[in-house]
Design a protein around this motif. Structure first.
Motif, PDB file in Angstrom:
ATOM      1  N   ILE A 115       0.837  -1.197   0.000  1.00 11.06           N
ATOM      2  CA  ILE A 115       0.000   0.000   0.000  1.00 11.06           C
ATOM      3  C   ILE A 115       0.878   1.256   0.000  1.00 11.06           C
ATOM      4  CG2 ILE A 115      -1.710   1.324   1.291  1.00 11.06           C
ATOM      5  CD1 ILE A 115      -2.779  -1.332   2.358  1.00 11.06           C
ATOM      6  N   ASP A 116       0.610   2.125  -0.934  1.00 13.67           N
ATOM      7  CA  ASP A 116       1.320   3.411  -1.016  1.00 13.67           C
ATOM      8  C   ASP A 116       0.489   4.425  -0.243  1.00 13.67           C
ATOM      9  OD1 ASP A 116       2.720   5.686  -1.608  1.00 13.67           O
ATOM     10  OD2 ASP A 116       2.221   5.690  -3.733  1.00 13.67           O
ATOM     11  N   CYS A 117       0.943   4.764   0.937  1.00  8.48           N
ATOM     12  CA  CYS A 117       0.191   5.691   1.809  1.00  8.48           C
ATOM     13  C   CYS A 117       0.469   7.149   1.494  1.00  8.48           C
ATOM     14  CB  CYS A 117       0.497   5.403   3.265  1.00  8.48           C
ATOM     15  SG  CYS A 117      -0.132   3.802   3.799  1.00  8.48           S
ATOM     16  N   ALA A 118       1.287   7.417   0.486  1.00 12.15           N
ATOM     17  CA  ALA A 118       1.619   8.788   0.129  1.00 12.15           C
ATOM     18  C   ALA A 118       0.487   9.498  -0.595  1.00 12.15           C
ATOM     19  CB  ALA A 118       2.889   8.823  -0.714  1.00 12.15           C
ATOM     20  N   GLN A 119      -0.512   8.745  -1.047  1.00 10.66           N
ATOM     21  CA  GLN A 119      -1.596   9.334  -1.834  1.00 10.66           C
ATOM     22  C   GLN A 119      -2.543  10.108  -0.966  1.00 10.66           C
ATOM     23  OE1 GLN A 119      -3.450   6.424  -4.324  1.00 10.66           O
ATOM     24  NE2 GLN A 119      -1.509   5.543  -4.887  1.00 10.66           N
TER      25      GLN A 119
END
Length: 119
Positions: free
Chosen positions: A115-119
């Motif tokens: 999961i890319d939490c930077a979004q």
């Protein structure tokens, strides 16, 4: 995971104050606010572990459960478009929206490193 310490199944998030030149954080998943700090990473880690140990000892003395109680329901805020899409997928799968969200959360937990939490 960045900016997170772990000890005895407890996690603490870490931040840095440039103004005070200190690392600081708080323990998550507990019933109280417990913080820790240190001027070096080594001191920060030691402070975190000491804070966890002190909190657990205090809870034991007070005959209190240290872990936060989660009742299993919570409100979320999402866009109407995301709500619509989730509802449509749930309908296509012949499951309730609630069951779809439970499955989506379980999937995300099982794939947390993706999961890319930077979004």
């Amino acid at each position: 995971m960045e900016n997170v310490l772990s000890y005895k199944d407890y996690i603490g998030t870490v931040s840095f104050s440039n103004e005070d030149e200190i690392f600081y954080g708080k323990i998550h998943g507990i019933n109280d606010l417990v913080t820790f700090e240190g001027t070096t990473v080594k001191k920060l880690k030691a402070s975190f572990e000491e804070s966890v140990d002190d909190y657990l000892a205090t809870c034991k003395e007070l005959n209190k459960l240290p872990e936060k109680t989660f009742k299993g329901s919570f409100n979320i805020r999402i866009t109407s478009d995301l709500h619509r899409k989730a509802s449509l997928i749930a309908s296509q799968k012949s499951i309730s929206l609630n069951d779809f969200i439970k499955k989506a959360i379980a999937f995300a937990i099982n794939h947390e490193n993706e999961i890319d939490c930077a979004q």
